[in-house]
Design an enzyme around this catalytic site. Structure first.
Site, mmCIF file in Angstrom:
data_model
loop_
_atom_site.group_PDB
_atom_site.id
_atom_site.type_symbol
_atom_site.label_atom_id
_atom_site.label_comp_id
_atom_site.label_asym_id
_atom_site.label_seq_id
_atom_site.Cartn_x
_atom_site.Cartn_y
_atom_site.Cartn_z
ATOM 1 N N ASP A 135 44.282 89.676 -28.371
ATOM 2 C CA ASP A 135 43.289 88.455 -27.976
ATOM 3 C C ASP A 135 43.201 87.478 -28.804
ATOM 4 O OD1 ASP A 135 41.009 87.544 -26.204
ATOM 5 O OD2 ASP A 135 40.090 87.680 -27.797
ATOM 6 N N TYR A 159 39.560 80.209 -32.951
ATOM 7 C CA TYR A 159 39.238 80.926 -34.295
ATOM 8 C C TYR A 159 40.152 80.325 -35.304
ATOM 9 C CZ TYR A 159 38.117 84.335 -30.594
ATOM 10 O OH TYR A 159 37.530 84.989 -29.843
HETATM 11 P P1 NAP Z 1 34.306 94.032 -33.260
HETATM 12 O O1 NAP Z 1 35.590 94.318 -32.752
HETATM 13 O O2 NAP Z 1 33.056 94.677 -32.712
HETATM 14 O O3 NAP Z 1 34.014 94.589 -34.678
HETATM 15 C C1 NAP Z 1 34.699 93.896 -35.880
HETATM 16 C C2 NAP Z 1 34.285 94.817 -37.063
HETATM 17 O O4 NAP Z 1 34.459 96.054 -37.038
HETATM 18 C C3 NAP Z 1 35.220 94.293 -38.410
HETATM 19 O O5 NAP Z 1 34.063 94.157 -39.378
HETATM 20 C C4 NAP Z 1 36.089 95.448 -38.508
HETATM 21 O O6 NAP Z 1 36.457 95.412 -39.991
HETATM 22 C C5 NAP Z 1 35.083 96.476 -38.279
HETATM 23 N N1 NAP Z 1 36.172 97.573 -37.826
HETATM 24 C C6 NAP Z 1 37.044 97.633 -36.904
HETATM 25 N N2 NAP Z 1 37.592 98.909 -36.947
HETATM 26 C C7 NAP Z 1 37.083 99.915 -37.660
HETATM 27 C C8 NAP Z 1 36.906 101.046 -38.152
HETATM 28 N N3 NAP Z 1 37.808 101.761 -37.410
HETATM 29 N N4 NAP Z 1 36.179 101.419 -39.038
HETATM 30 C C9 NAP Z 1 35.188 100.785 -39.613
HETATM 31 N N5 NAP Z 1 35.280 99.439 -39.240
HETATM 32 C C10 NAP Z 1 35.981 98.933 -38.437
HETATM 33 O O7 NAP Z 1 33.953 92.497 -33.495
HETATM 34 P P2 NAP Z 1 34.459 91.242 -33.097
HETATM 35 O O8 NAP Z 1 35.487 90.638 -33.860
HETATM 36 O O9 NAP Z 1 33.327 90.281 -32.639
HETATM 37 O O10 NAP Z 1 35.144 91.344 -31.381
HETATM 38 C C11 NAP Z 1 36.253 91.775 -31.201
HETATM 39 C C12 NAP Z 1 37.243 90.629 -30.766
HETATM 40 O O11 NAP Z 1 36.659 90.312 -29.499
HETATM 41 C C13 NAP Z 1 37.246 89.431 -31.471
HETATM 42 O O12 NAP Z 1 37.686 89.659 -32.694
HETATM 43 C C14 NAP Z 1 37.597 88.453 -30.506
HETATM 44 O O13 NAP Z 1 39.054 88.593 -30.247
HETATM 45 C C15 NAP Z 1 36.860 88.624 -29.314
HETATM 46 N N6 NAP Z 1 35.668 87.987 -29.239
HETATM 47 C C16 NAP Z 1 35.751 87.030 -27.962
HETATM 48 C C17 NAP Z 1 34.368 86.427 -27.760
HETATM 49 C C18 NAP Z 1 34.425 85.687 -26.589
HETATM 50 O O14 NAP Z 1 33.351 84.675 -26.652
HETATM 51 N N7 NAP Z 1 35.137 85.466 -25.577
HETATM 52 C C19 NAP Z 1 33.453 86.593 -28.740
HETATM 53 C C20 NAP Z 1 33.494 87.525 -29.774
HETATM 54 C C21 NAP Z 1 34.468 88.199 -29.755
HETATM 55 P P3 NAP Z 1 37.895 94.993 -40.652
HETATM 56 O O15 NAP Z 1 38.129 93.714 -40.062
HETATM 57 O O16 NAP Z 1 37.604 95.027 -42.039
HETATM 58 O O17 NAP Z 1 38.979 96.079 -40.072
#
Ligand code: NAP
Length: 293
Positions: A60, A65
């Site tokens: 995604d 971004y």
């Molecule tokens: P998330 O996936 O909820 O959390 C990401 C965080 O968790 C990062 O700091 C990552 O660290 C950490 N993490 C991941 N796996 C881990 C593990 N196994 N152990 C410890 N820490 C871990 O946050 P998000 O990026 O907000 O959401 C995910 C995706 O959803 C986004 O990247 C984006 O593609 C999408 N999104 C879409 C929207 C929208 O409006 N449509 C909004 C927000 C997000 P590291 O990076 O250091 O691994």
């Protein structure tokens, strides 16, 4: 609670595929988010590639971004293995006029180094008329530049409007905020999507940077279930999020170790008793509107 230590040792097959809304092909239950990856470019590319090896083929991204830098990074990560990837990107609402959507898609394709996007989303409801955005999506489908289109951050009223314009079996998914501490979509948005055959994609599945700390009561409850299953709290969170067959999750991880931990969650099945225990600690909360971005 049944102990199930074996699943963490299973060699990694393709991750549990399931039907994705009206699309003809199954999609991996757990995908990979990419928001903020531009700050750790090389590690993120390695992590995305490892995720693909493990079957986390739903990637995604969005033009928003890193102002295009993340799409470029994704293009590099998937180079030579495009056929393996279920690629999702998004047009930002300020670009979502009819003409603006067509042009934004061309730019994304170029940055992603591909000739097609699997599902192209409207990032959140736009001030541009939705009719024009959807007309652009449909013409991109006709020309083969996207295979399908979907929505993100759409509440029920927005979804109804889109459905009225597009008709049935056109909206592939609604990508929405969903994690243990924010279950607002369960009141109306997720049931509406299920009734209309639209996939629900949980973004920020770990609460972005607000995952329950181990020393808190919530963290301890999660830890107890996790150790009984031979799993980690984050794996339990992902298994809980994807407990319904309509729902997918796209955790973002910029390290190989994190991706490997997340991928193993696909093997974890929670019992109804475990689900109830989790939901007691993380209650659904009051009904409220989705965040307007
Ligand atoms: P998330 O996936 O909820 O959390 C990401 C965080 O968790 C990062 O700091 C990552 O660290 C950490 N993490 C991941 N796996 C881990 C593990 N196994 N152990 C410890 N820490 C871990 O946050 P998000 O990026 O907000 O959401 C995910 C995706 O959803 C986004 O990247 C984006 O593609 C999408 N999104 C879409 C929207 C929208 O409006 N449509 C909004 C927000 C997000 P590291 O990076 O250091 O691994």
């Amino acid at each position: 609670m049944a102990k199930d230590p074996a699943y963490n040792a299973i060699p990694m097959p393709l991750l549990a595929p399931r039907s994705f809304g009206p699309l003809p092909m199954p999609v991996a239950t757990l995908g990979q988010g990419t928001w903020n990856m531009e700050g750790a470019r090389e590690d993120s590319i390695a992590a995305l590639r490892r995720g693909l090896d493990l079957g986390m083929t739903h990637i995604d991204t969005a033009e928003l971004y890193g102002k295009g830098l993340v799409e470029e990074l994704v293009g590099e990560a998937i180079a030579g293995r495009r056929e393996q990837v279920f690629l999702v990107s998004k047009v930002q609402p300020s670009n979502a006029s009819h003409k603006g959507t067509l042009e934004a898609c061309e730019r994304s394709l170029k940055r992603l180094r591909t000739d097609r996007i699997d599902v192209y989303l409207l990032h959140w409801p736009s001030a541009h008329p939705l009719e024009g955005t959807i007309r652009a999506f449909e013409s991109l489908v006709k020309s083969g530049k996207i295979r399908a289109w979907g929505l993100s951050n759409f509440d029920v009223l927005d979804l109804e409007k889109a459905f009225r314009i597009a008709g049935p079996d056109r909206i592939a998914c609604n990508q929405v905020l969903y994690h243990l501490k924010d279950r607002a979509i369960e009141h109306a948005v997720a049931p509406w999507c299920e009734r209309h055959g639209i996939a629900v994609v949980a973004y920020s599945p770990f609460g972005h940077s607000d995952f329950p700390a181990p020393a808190t009561p919530e963290g301890r409850a999660l830890g107890t279930i996790a150790s009984a299953k031979g799993a980690t709290p984050r794996q339990v969170a992902l298994a809980w999020l994807t407990r319904r067959p309509s729902t997918f999750a796209i955790p973002k991880a910029s390290s190989v170790a994190h991706v490997e931990e997340n991928a193993r969650a696909a093997k974890l099945v929670l019992t109804p008793v475990e689900v109830a225990a989790i939901e007691k600690v993380f209650p659904v909360g009051a009904k409220r509107a989705l965040p307007r971005l």
